[in-house]
Design an enzyme around this catalytic site. Structure first.
Site, short mmCIF file in Angstrom:
data_model
loop_
_atom_site.label_atom_id
_atom_site.label_comp_id
_atom_site.label_asym_id
_atom_site.label_seq_id
_atom_site.Cartn_x
_atom_site.Cartn_y
_atom_site.Cartn_z
N LYS A 108 0.83 -1.21 0.00
CA LYS A 108 0.00 0.00 0.00
C LYS A 108 0.86 1.25 0.00
O LYS A 108 0.66 2.18 0.77
CB LYS A 108 -0.96 -0.03 1.18
CG LYS A 108 -1.95 -1.16 1.04
CD LYS A 108 -2.94 -1.20 2.14
CE LYS A 108 -3.86 -2.38 1.92
NZ LYS A 108 -4.47 -2.83 3.13
N TYR A 110 3.60 3.56 -2.93
CA TYR A 110 4.16 3.73 -4.26
C TYR A 110 5.65 4.03 -4.16
O TYR A 110 6.18 4.25 -3.08
CB TYR A 110 3.46 4.87 -5.00
CG TYR A 110 1.98 4.68 -5.16
CD1 TYR A 110 1.47 3.63 -5.91
CD2 TYR A 110 1.08 5.53 -4.53
CE1 TYR A 110 0.11 3.45 -6.05
CE2 TYR A 110 -0.29 5.37 -4.67
CZ TYR A 110 -0.77 4.32 -5.44
OH TYR A 110 -2.11 4.14 -5.57
N ILE A 115 2.40 7.00 0.28
CA ILE A 115 1.34 6.11 0.76
C ILE A 115 0.19 6.06 -0.23
O ILE A 115 -0.12 7.04 -0.90
CB ILE A 115 0.86 6.48 2.17
CG1 ILE A 115 0.17 7.84 2.20
CG2 ILE A 115 2.01 6.43 3.17
CD1 ILE A 115 -0.48 8.18 3.53
N CYS A 116 -0.44 4.91 -0.34
CA CYS A 116 -1.55 4.69 -1.27
C CYS A 116 -2.84 5.22 -0.65
O CYS A 116 -3.28 4.75 0.40
CB CYS A 116 -1.67 3.21 -1.57
SG CYS A 116 -3.04 2.81 -2.65
N LEU A 117 -3.45 6.19 -1.33
CA LEU A 117 -4.70 6.78 -0.84
C LEU A 117 -5.79 6.77 -1.90
O LEU A 117 -6.80 7.44 -1.76
CB LEU A 117 -4.44 8.23 -0.40
CG LEU A 117 -3.47 8.42 0.75
CD1 LEU A 117 -3.18 9.89 0.96
CD2 LEU A 117 -4.02 7.81 2.02
#
Length: 169
Positions: A108, A110, A115-117
């Site tokens: 989660k 990149y 952070i992946c949101l």
């Protein structure tokens, strides 16, 4: 949907009014004032609730932000450096918050430790332009991400407390 605790947190963060990004010069100065006011209010609210979990500062232009965030688990404090740039298309585009030291430790995230949101946060941000700002990104983006990901990374042994790291040396 947003739970009751999140609604309460959001209702205590001032909404922003100025739709301006770094290219908008004078309007950007006004937007930055609103951003700082919202961040100060959010941090004060967190301190009152005994939920103080980050510090941020920016460069003079307000385009590069950096600081620390922390997560407590089993009475131990795990602290991480955070950073992000304000996109040229801000506030239409949300900032991408990075925790570089965690890069490669979770799916989660990149490249660069961002952070992946995408699934939950970005649609909500898009519906609330220009009212949402950096404080909202912290409350709705980084906060929930830390609450889910850090305990998982600790349980897998991918994140260790700094005292444990020093004992192993």
């Amino acid at each position: 949907m947003v739970d009751a605790a999140t609604k309460k947190t959001l209702s205590n963060i001032p909404l922003l009014k100025t739709k301006a990004g770094p290219r908008d010069r004078d309007l950007w100065v006004q937007r930055l004032k609103e951003e700082y006011q919202a961040l100060i209010q959010y941090v004060e609210n967190n301190k009152k609730e005994d939920n103080d979990w980050f510090r941020l500062e920016s460069n003079k232009e307000g385009t590069r932000w950096f600081g620390k965030c922390w997560h407590y688990q089993d009475l131990m404090k795990y602290e991480f450096e955070i950073e992000f740039d304000i996109p040229i298309t801000f506030p239409t585009t949300a900032p991408e918050i990075a925790i570089p030291e965690l890069e490669g430790k979770t799916a989660k995230m990149y490249r660069g430790g961002k952070i992946c949101l995408t699934d939950h946060f970005k649609p909500l941000w898009g519906r609330n332009v220009p009212k949402f700002g950096i404080a909202h990104a912290m409350a709705l983006g980084l906060g929930p991400w830390l609450a889910v990901e850090i305990p998982d990374l600790i349980s897998k042994g991918l994140v260790q407390h700094k005292d444990d790291q020093q004992q192993q040396k």
